[in-house]
Scaffold this motif. Structure first.
Motif, mmCIF file in Angstrom:
data_model
loop_
_atom_site.group_PDB
_atom_site.id
_atom_site.type_symbol
_atom_site.label_atom_id
_atom_site.label_comp_id
_atom_site.label_asym_id
_atom_site.label_seq_id
_atom_site.Cartn_x
_atom_site.Cartn_y
_atom_site.Cartn_z
ATOM 1 N N LEU A 165 0.832 -1.206 0.000
ATOM 2 C CA LEU A 165 0.000 0.000 0.000
ATOM 3 C C LEU A 165 0.866 1.255 0.000
ATOM 4 C CD1 LEU A 165 -2.781 -1.035 2.544
ATOM 5 C CD2 LEU A 165 -3.058 -0.668 0.095
ATOM 6 N N LEU A 166 1.955 1.214 0.778
ATOM 7 C CA LEU A 166 2.856 2.367 0.814
ATOM 8 C C LEU A 166 3.494 2.614 -0.553
ATOM 9 C CD1 LEU A 166 4.664 1.895 4.246
ATOM 10 C CD2 LEU A 166 3.138 3.752 3.610
ATOM 11 N N ILE A 167 3.885 1.500 -1.233
ATOM 12 C CA ILE A 167 4.471 1.637 -2.570
ATOM 13 C C ILE A 167 3.471 2.265 -3.529
ATOM 14 C CG2 ILE A 167 5.318 0.329 -4.566
ATOM 15 C CD1 ILE A 167 6.551 -1.655 -2.503
ATOM 16 N N VAL A 168 2.201 1.738 -3.459
ATOM 17 C CA VAL A 168 1.151 2.300 -4.327
ATOM 18 C C VAL A 168 0.958 3.782 -4.037
ATOM 19 C CG1 VAL A 168 -1.322 2.228 -4.850
ATOM 20 C CG2 VAL A 168 -0.028 0.097 -4.627
ATOM 21 N N VAL A 169 0.909 4.114 -2.735
ATOM 22 C CA VAL A 169 0.734 5.522 -2.352
ATOM 23 C C VAL A 169 1.901 6.365 -2.854
ATOM 24 C CG1 VAL A 169 0.674 7.094 -0.373
ATOM 25 C CG2 VAL A 169 -0.714 5.026 -0.351
ATOM 26 N N ILE A 170 3.139 5.804 -2.737
ATOM 27 C CA ILE A 170 4.324 6.538 -3.202
ATOM 28 C C ILE A 170 4.251 6.767 -4.705
ATOM 29 C CG2 ILE A 170 6.828 6.341 -3.524
ATOM 30 C CD1 ILE A 170 6.875 4.910 -0.771
ATOM 31 N N ILE A 171 3.850 5.675 -5.445
ATOM 32 C CA ILE A 171 3.730 5.810 -6.911
ATOM 33 C C ILE A 171 2.712 6.888 -7.263
ATOM 34 C CG2 ILE A 171 2.949 4.625 -9.000
ATOM 35 C CD1 ILE A 171 4.164 2.046 -7.772
ATOM 36 N N LEU A 172 1.555 6.828 -6.562
ATOM 37 C CA LEU A 172 0.523 7.843 -6.823
ATOM 38 C C LEU A 172 1.028 9.241 -6.498
ATOM 39 C CD1 LEU A 172 -2.621 5.995 -5.405
ATOM 40 C CD2 LEU A 172 -2.105 6.444 -7.807
ATOM 41 N N LEU A 173 1.760 9.350 -5.382
ATOM 42 C CA LEU A 173 2.299 10.657 -5.007
ATOM 43 C C LEU A 173 3.313 11.158 -6.029
ATOM 44 C CD1 LEU A 173 2.786 10.188 -1.160
ATOM 45 C CD2 LEU A 173 1.177 11.726 -2.276
ATOM 46 N N VAL A 174 4.194 10.215 -6.483
ATOM 47 C CA VAL A 174 5.187 10.600 -7.496
ATOM 48 C C VAL A 174 4.498 11.049 -8.774
ATOM 49 C CG1 VAL A 174 7.023 9.711 -8.990
ATOM 50 C CG2 VAL A 174 7.027 9.153 -6.555
ATOM 51 N N GLY A 175 3.461 10.240 -9.207
ATOM 52 C CA GLY A 175 2.705 10.633 -10.409
ATOM 53 C C GLY A 175 2.042 11.980 -10.236
ATOM 54 N N ASN A 176 1.476 12.175 -9.041
ATOM 55 C CA ASN A 176 0.818 13.459 -8.769
ATOM 56 C C ASN A 176 1.816 14.611 -8.804
ATOM 57 O OD1 ASN A 176 -1.382 15.090 -8.042
ATOM 58 N ND2 ASN A 176 -0.843 14.976 -5.883
ATOM 59 N N VAL A 177 3.023 14.352 -8.238
ATOM 60 C CA VAL A 177 4.072 15.388 -8.251
ATOM 61 C C VAL A 177 4.492 15.709 -9.676
ATOM 62 C CG1 VAL A 177 6.483 15.826 -7.626
ATOM 63 C CG2 VAL A 177 4.917 14.885 -5.925
ATOM 64 N N ARG A 178 4.633 14.635 -10.482
ATOM 65 C CA ARG A 178 5.013 14.854 -11.882
ATOM 66 C C ARG A 178 3.946 15.655 -12.633
ATOM 67 N NH1 ARG A 178 7.479 8.919 -13.588
ATOM 68 N NH2 ARG A 178 9.473 9.133 -12.456
ATOM 69 N N ARG A 179 2.682 15.238 -12.406
ATOM 70 C CA ARG A 179 1.599 15.975 -13.072
ATOM 71 C C ARG A 179 1.578 17.434 -12.633
ATOM 72 N NH1 ARG A 179 -1.107 11.132 -12.213
ATOM 73 N NH2 ARG A 179 -2.063 11.905 -10.308
ATOM 74 N N LYS A 180 1.805 17.641 -11.353
ATOM 75 C CA LYS A 180 1.845 19.019 -10.864
ATOM 76 C C LYS A 180 3.013 19.786 -11.475
ATOM 77 C CE LYS A 180 -0.501 18.646 -6.406
ATOM 78 N NZ LYS A 180 -0.379 18.790 -4.951
ATOM 79 N N ALA A 181 4.177 19.062 -11.630
ATOM 80 C CA ALA A 181 5.345 19.713 -12.232
ATOM 81 C C ALA A 181 5.049 20.119 -13.679
ATOM 82 C CB ALA A 181 6.547 18.780 -12.171
ATOM 83 N N GLU A 182 4.402 19.172 -14.418
ATOM 84 C CA GLU A 182 4.051 19.480 -15.802
ATOM 85 C C GLU A 182 3.061 20.634 -15.874
ATOM 86 O OE1 GLU A 182 2.630 15.844 -17.437
ATOM 87 O OE2 GLU A 182 4.610 14.868 -17.446
ATOM 88 N N THR A 183 2.062 20.576 -14.989
ATOM 89 C CA THR A 183 1.066 21.655 -14.962
ATOM 90 C C THR A 183 1.726 22.987 -14.635
ATOM 91 O OG1 THR A 183 -0.605 20.082 -14.195
ATOM 92 C CG2 THR A 183 -1.097 22.418 -13.901
ATOM 93 N N ASN A 184 2.632 22.948 -13.655
ATOM 94 C CA ASN A 184 3.353 24.186 -13.296
ATOM 95 C C ASN A 184 4.193 24.709 -14.458
ATOM 96 O OD1 ASN A 184 2.332 24.240 -10.708
ATOM 97 N ND2 ASN A 184 4.020 23.037 -9.852
ATOM 98 N N LYS A 185 4.796 23.736 -15.215
ATOM 99 C CA LYS A 185 5.601 24.144 -16.374
ATOM 100 C C LYS A 185 4.728 24.819 -17.426
ATOM 101 C CE LYS A 185 8.868 22.361 -19.759
ATOM 102 N NZ LYS A 185 9.494 21.140 -20.343
ATOM 103 N N ARG A 186 3.537 24.177 -17.684
ATOM 104 C CA ARG A 186 2.630 24.771 -18.671
ATOM 105 C C ARG A 186 2.155 26.149 -18.214
ATOM 106 N NH1 ARG A 186 0.661 19.397 -19.210
ATOM 107 N NH2 ARG A 186 -1.094 19.833 -17.829
ATOM 108 N N LEU A 187 1.857 26.231 -16.907
ATOM 109 C CA LEU A 187 1.417 27.525 -16.379
ATOM 110 C C LEU A 187 2.531 28.575 -16.503
ATOM 111 C CD1 LEU A 187 -0.505 26.414 -13.164
ATOM 112 C CD2 LEU A 187 -1.501 27.478 -15.187
ATOM 113 N N THR A 188 3.771 28.116 -16.275
ATOM 114 C CA THR A 188 4.906 29.045 -16.412
ATOM 115 C C THR A 188 5.046 29.523 -17.850
ATOM 116 O OG1 THR A 188 6.047 27.888 -14.623
ATOM 117 C CG2 THR A 188 7.391 29.285 -16.036
#
Length: 477
Positions: free
Chosen positions: A351-374
């Motif tokens: 469960l922790l691994i799944v949560v970490i993967i989801l968090l990493v994916g979420n961080v990446r998506r946020k990074a991409e979104t932030n890049k597009r916003l920039t």
């Protein structure tokens, strides 16, 4: 604010709950200890009450979950059975007590139980008695329990006495007496003096023995120690029989029997019957002696002692088997719990691994979104700069147009004034000619020529004014 209030409420609630639990546990523990102490103090006068009180303490101790309290309750129950002449039940209780003390790593408790087991073997198996007592003495010396050390010397002396090794017994009794005297324990000092008196009796020093035993008996009566009174009376009776003072022996036996019956101690009653047999035999009252001999308790026979010892040993073996079975069950349960724990940990890890993967994916998506916003912000900034430049250019154009219009308006004003001045003259001349022609004061041909000249002059002025308006370099004069 709501979260703060909830947090404070939880703290207050926890404090109240745990405070009440602690108070309950402390009260329960005190009650268990009180019952065990009361039971132990009644072991000589009323062993049945010892068993009853310790059994009640055991029920409470099992609910409380304190291993040492459970162990002490079992130990006191064993003491009660021992004084009540029931060695099989006593050893069973002692073995349970020892298991709990060992599980709690309670050395003081283990030492007491080994001492109790040694006392249980005292009349049946001297070697086992000494083995257990020496185990107890070794632990007692390790933890420096002086009371227990003193008691052990007393008990070891009792074993040597039963082996008829009177000098070794006397040596141990004196050690015990010395320690109890230093500790200020009058009750056990008197018991030591009683045992020393018994040794003197067996060594044939009757006067010394009688003096010690009579003093011990008086002290026991003063403090209502029924077991001690009965025990001293047996020795006094034997002493008086040896001295030929049969009436005194009979009086001691009658008194001792009464206390033994109060105690309901089968072993003591049997000893009194045997002493009564010896008295009647010495009196040559053989019929009565035979009656006592036939009714003597079987415990006094060597064969019965062997049977009791064997039964105690069998119970020890049985208890060890039960302990091994219990340990096996605990091992199986532990292994099962470990497996459950492993799978639980594994599930949590997944469960922790799944949560970490989801968090990493979420961080990446946020990074991409932030890049597009920039990028969008940069584009907006560029567009804003362009607009600023265009606005600036428009302002310049407007300023130029405004200046041009101002110049043109000024010219128009100037030309309007100029035109008004320049044209007014020809028009006035034209009007004058028209008036003269009406009155017939001027020749028509000449009038028309002059009018044509005025019109041409006006047209020339208008054309000149038009040229001036479109030529910024020209100005009015």
């Amino acid at each position: 604010m709501k979260k703060l209030i909830a947090f404070l409420f939880s703290i207050v609630f926890s404090t109240v709950v745990y405070g009440n639990i602690f108070k309950y546990v402390a009260t329960d523990t005190a009650e268990i200890s009180k019952l065990n102490n009361e039971g132990y103090n009644l072991r000589r006068s009323d062993p049945d009450q010892t068993i009853a009180k310790a059994s009640k303490a055991l029920q409470l101790a099992k609910k409380s979950g304190y291993g040492s309290l459970v162990a002490e309750s079992y130990r006191v129950i064993g003491v009660g059975y021992s004084y009540n002449g029931e060695p099989e039940k006593a050893i069973e209780s002692y073995l349970y007590a020892l298991s709990y003390f060992q599980a709690d790593n309670n050395l003081a408790g283990q030492a007491k139980v080994y001492n109790n087991i040694g006392n249980l073997y005292r009349d049946n198996d001297s070697e086992r008695a000494l083995e257990n007592m020496r185990k107890s003495l070794q632990i007692a010396e390790k933890i420096n329990d002086k009371n227990l050390i003193a008691s052990l010397y007393l008990n070891i002396g009792n074993v040597y006495y039963r082996q008829k090794d009177f000098y070794e017994a006397l040596n141990d009794y004196k050690k015990s007496n010395e320690l109890f005297t230093k500790l200020g324990n009058k009750e056990y000092t008197v018991i030591c003096m009683q045992n020393i008196g018994v040794i003197y009796y067996n060594l044939g020093q009757y006067n010394e023995a009688e003096k010690l035993l009579v003093a011990t008996n008086a002290d026991a009566k003063k403090n209502n120690r029924y077991q001690q009174i009965a025990s001293v009376d047996i020795t006094l009776a034997d002493l008086y029989i040896a001295k030929g003072e049969y009436n005194k022996a009979e009086a001691a036996l009658e008194e001792g029997k009464q206390y033994a019956e109060i105690l309901k101690n089968k072993s003591l009653l049997s000893d009194f019957k045997y002493s009564s047999y010896k008295l009647e035999f010495k009196r040559r009252n053989y019929e009565k002696a035979l009656y006592y001999l036939q009714d003597i308790y079987k415990k006094d026979s060597t064969s019965f002692q062997d049977v009791v010892s064997a039964r105690i040993n069998l119970l020890q073996v049985k208890h060890k088997q039960e302990e091994r079975e219990r340990e096996s069950q605990l091992t199986i349960l532990k292994q099962r719990n470990e497996r459950n724990f492993f799978w639980g940990v594994s599930a949590v890890a997944v469960l922790l691994i799944v949560v970490i993967i989801l968090l990493v994916g979420n961080v990446r998506r946020k990074a991409e979104t932030n890049k597009r916003l920039t990028d969008l912000n940069n584009e907006v900034s560029k567009q804003k700069d362009n607009l600023d430049r265009i606005n600036h250019h428009l302002e310049e154009i407007i300023d130029e147009r405004t200046k041009d219009l101002q110049i043109k308006n000024r010219k128009l004003a100037d030309y309007s004034s100029y035109l008004s001045h320049q044209i007014r003259g020809p028009i006035a001349t034209l009007k004058g000619l028209i008036n003269l022609e009406k009155e017939g004061l001027v020749n028509k041909a000449e009038c028309f020529n002059m009018m044509d000249k005025c019109v041409s002059e006006i047209d020339s002025k208008i054309m000149d004014m038009s040229d001036m308006l479109h030529d910024q370099k020209r100005t009015t004069n």
